[in-house]
Design a protein around this motif. Structure first.
Motif, mmCIF file in Angstrom:
data_model
loop_
_atom_site.group_PDB
_atom_site.id
_atom_site.type_symbol
_atom_site.label_atom_id
_atom_site.label_comp_id
_atom_site.label_asym_id
_atom_site.label_seq_id
_atom_site.Cartn_x
_atom_site.Cartn_y
_atom_site.Cartn_z
ATOM 1 N N ASP A 37 0.823 -1.222 0.000
ATOM 2 C CA ASP A 37 0.000 0.000 0.000
ATOM 3 C C ASP A 37 0.852 1.265 0.000
ATOM 4 N N SER A 38 1.957 1.241 0.788
ATOM 5 C CA SER A 38 2.759 2.465 0.892
ATOM 6 C C SER A 38 3.413 2.797 -0.447
ATOM 7 N N TRP A 39 3.777 1.771 -1.196
ATOM 8 C CA TRP A 39 4.381 1.971 -2.527
ATOM 9 C C TRP A 39 3.359 2.585 -3.481
ATOM 10 N N THR A 40 2.146 2.043 -3.431
ATOM 11 C CA THR A 40 1.071 2.568 -4.283
ATOM 12 C C THR A 40 0.796 4.030 -3.925
ATOM 13 N N ALA A 41 0.722 4.309 -2.615
ATOM 14 C CA ALA A 41 0.431 5.678 -2.170
ATOM 15 C C ALA A 41 1.542 6.636 -2.595
ATOM 16 N N MET A 42 2.798 6.172 -2.501
ATOM 17 C CA MET A 42 3.944 7.023 -2.832
ATOM 18 C C MET A 42 3.943 7.380 -4.322
ATOM 19 N N ALA A 77 13.807 -2.575 11.002
ATOM 20 C CA ALA A 77 14.246 -1.177 11.030
ATOM 21 C C ALA A 77 14.320 -0.711 9.583
ATOM 22 N N THR A 78 13.157 -0.538 8.987
ATOM 23 C CA THR A 78 13.046 -0.344 7.543
ATOM 24 C C THR A 78 11.869 0.581 7.243
ATOM 25 N N THR A 79 11.944 1.258 6.104
ATOM 26 C CA THR A 79 10.798 2.080 5.707
ATOM 27 C C THR A 79 9.587 1.209 5.351
ATOM 28 N N TRP A 80 9.777 -0.084 5.244
ATOM 29 C CA TRP A 80 8.632 -0.972 5.049
ATOM 30 C C TRP A 80 7.764 -1.005 6.323
ATOM 31 N N HIS A 82 5.527 -1.848 9.174
ATOM 32 C CA HIS A 82 4.704 -3.045 9.415
ATOM 33 C C HIS A 82 4.485 -3.875 8.143
ATOM 34 N N GLU A 83 4.657 -3.246 7.000
ATOM 35 C CA GLU A 83 4.508 -4.008 5.751
ATOM 36 C C GLU A 83 5.602 -5.070 5.607
ATOM 37 N N ALA A 84 6.700 -4.934 6.342
ATOM 38 C CA ALA A 84 7.729 -5.989 6.313
ATOM 39 C C ALA A 84 7.157 -7.296 6.861
ATOM 40 N N ASN A 85 6.307 -7.207 7.843
ATOM 41 C CA ASN A 85 5.691 -8.433 8.379
ATOM 42 C C ASN A 85 4.699 -9.045 7.397
ATOM 43 N N GLU A 86 4.072 -8.180 6.607
ATOM 44 C CA GLU A 86 3.076 -8.665 5.653
ATOM 45 C C GLU A 86 3.730 -9.219 4.379
ATOM 46 N N TRP A 87 4.755 -8.505 3.864
ATOM 47 C CA TRP A 87 5.287 -8.806 2.539
ATOM 48 C C TRP A 87 6.622 -9.540 2.541
ATOM 49 N N ILE A 88 7.430 -9.318 3.570
ATOM 50 C CA ILE A 88 8.794 -9.876 3.565
ATOM 51 C C ILE A 88 8.882 -11.141 4.434
ATOM 52 N N ALA A 89 8.439 -11.026 5.676
ATOM 53 C CA ALA A 89 8.608 -12.126 6.641
ATOM 54 C C ALA A 89 8.096 -13.473 6.105
ATOM 55 N N PRO A 90 6.901 -13.541 5.487
ATOM 56 C CA PRO A 90 6.407 -14.854 5.048
ATOM 57 C C PRO A 90 7.326 -15.543 4.035
ATOM 58 N N HIS A 91 7.980 -14.771 3.172
ATOM 59 C CA HIS A 91 8.873 -15.378 2.169
ATOM 60 C C HIS A 91 10.163 -15.914 2.785
#
Ligand SMILES: [Mg+2]
Length: 182
Positions: A37-42, A77-80, A82-91
């Motif tokens: 979402d943050s990428w789309t918004a940006m 510690a990323t600009t992601w 909370h999205e890091a938990n949604e998009w990165i952690a599962p992979h």
């Protein structure tokens, strides 16, 4: 029991070697297409009749188990954010991790520090920590060494290469030497 040191993890650079040359990608990485979402918004929120181009994110699934095997408590510690938990952690097979939430990002620090540096020191609050990021400079390292009241390791990771076995070894050696868990 002594608390484990914190490990602050940046995504783009250490986990996603976004500067690796096409055709010369380090081995083990899988390319994922993402549209957080943050990428789309940006990029204008997809309004005005154009579509936001998704991000390509390179991730090595072996990094999750390797991070979890380290004697640290990992924190995003990323600009992601909370999205890091949604998009990165599962992979990576990582559970949801705590997240440093930034009050401000990408501002110019008066002492030339990275914009994350003071916020991370504040978050760690005197606890030993390591930080992996592709944007760490000697200013940050010197400042942390002189000002932070506990041991800390600021480890710059090349965004062409991402985290490598030598980095995991360095993190482990540092933790065992400076922040041993009783
Ligand atoms: Mg980065």
């Amino acid at each position: 029991m002594t608390e484990r040191p914190l490990l602050f993890i940046d995504v783009d650079g250490p986990l996603n070697p976004f500067r690796s040359a096409p055709g010369r990608r380090p081995s083990g990485y899988i390319a994922h297409t993402m549209l957080p979402d943050s990428w789309t918004a940006m990029h204008g929120g997809g309004t005005g009749g154009f579509q936001v181009r998704p991000l390509t994110v390179l991730l090595d699934p072996a990094h999750g188990p390797k991070l979890q095997a380290l004697p640290f408590e990992p924190v995003w510690a990323t600009t992601w954010e909370h999205e890091a938990n949604e998009w990165i952690a599962p992979h990576l097979g990582l559970p949801p991790l705590p997240v440093v939430e930034w009050e401000r990002t990408h501002f110019t620090d008066p002492a030339g520090l990275h914009w994350k540096t003071r916020a991370l020191a504040e978050y760690a609050a005197g606890r030993p920590f390591a930080w992996i990021d592709d944007e760490i400079t000697p200013h940050d390292t010197d400042w942390a060494r002189e000002r932070y009241p506990a041991h800390c390791l600021l480890l710059r990771i090349a965004p062409e290469l991402g985290l490598r076995d030598g980095d995991f070894a360095e993190l482990r050696e540092w933790a065992e030497a400076h922040a041993p868990v009783a």
